[in-house]
Write a protein that holds these residues in place. Structure first.
Motif, PDB file in Angstrom:
ATOM      1  N   ILE A  31      40.240  51.764  44.554  1.00 14.20           N
ATOM      2  CA  ILE A  31      40.698  51.262  45.854  1.00 14.20           C
ATOM      3  C   ILE A  31      40.250  49.816  46.050  1.00 14.20           C
ATOM      4  O   ILE A  31      41.049  48.960  46.443  1.00 14.20           O
ATOM      5  N   CYS A  32      38.994  49.528  45.750  1.00 11.75           N
ATOM      6  CA  CYS A  32      38.487  48.163  45.913  1.00 11.75           C
ATOM      7  C   CYS A  32      39.189  47.204  44.958  1.00 11.75           C
ATOM      8  O   CYS A  32      39.544  46.095  45.348  1.00 11.75           O
ATOM      9  N   GLY A  33      39.408  47.631  43.724  1.00 11.88           N
ATOM     10  CA  GLY A  33      40.091  46.789  42.754  1.00 11.88           C
ATOM     11  C   GLY A  33      41.527  46.505  43.159  1.00 11.88           C
ATOM     12  O   GLY A  33      42.006  45.373  43.045  1.00 11.88           O
ATOM     13  N   PHE A  34      42.220  47.513  43.654  1.00  6.77           N
ATOM     14  CA  PHE A  34      43.599  47.335  44.097  1.00  6.77           C
ATOM     15  C   PHE A  34      43.649  46.380  45.285  1.00  6.77           C
ATOM     16  O   PHE A  34      44.489  45.476  45.339  1.00  6.77           O
ATOM     17  N   TYR A  35      42.733  46.538  46.222  1.00  7.36           N
ATOM     18  CA  TYR A  35      42.685  45.668  47.392  1.00  7.36           C
ATOM     19  C   TYR A  35      42.428  44.222  46.972  1.00  7.36           C
ATOM     20  O   TYR A  35      43.103  43.297  47.433  1.00  7.36           O
TER      21      TYR A  35
END
Length: 109
Positions: A31-35
């Protein structure tokens, strides 16, 4: 996705207490990487974002060497060098070329 190959290899299944931790390790970085990827594409070109993301492998290998003493093989070192060179080339400022408009000979006066 890796759980299938992990189970197929005959490795022992983790205990029930570790599933929450494994789930957090799989979901939170995703999730953090996608954001971060979406935010980066809003500020720089997509190809530059991909080069930055590809450097993750280099830093993972670097941290593995520093903290765990796990070194890359020769092929891994070449791949890491390629990642670094690609990131350096991509981070170089673009040169603006002044193009001269060329007209066909028949149109010249």
């Amino acid at each position: 996705m890796l759980a299938v190959s992990y189970a197929w290899s005959g490795a022992p299944m983790p205990s029930a207490n570790t599933f929450a931790t494994l789930l957090a390790l799989g979901i939170l970085p995703s999730i953090c990487g996608f954001y971060c990827t979406i935010r980066a594409v809003q500020h720089i070109e997509a190809y530059k974002t991909q080069v930055i993301e590809s450097s993750e492998l280099f830093f993972s290998a670097l941290f593995a060497a520093v903290f765990f003493g796990e070194w890359l093989t020769g092929t891994g070192m070449l791949a890491a060098l390629a990642i670094i060179v690609g990131a350096l080339i991509t981070s170089m400022p673009e040169r603006r070329v002044i193009s001269r408009q060329v007209r066909p000979i028949a149109e010249r006066e």
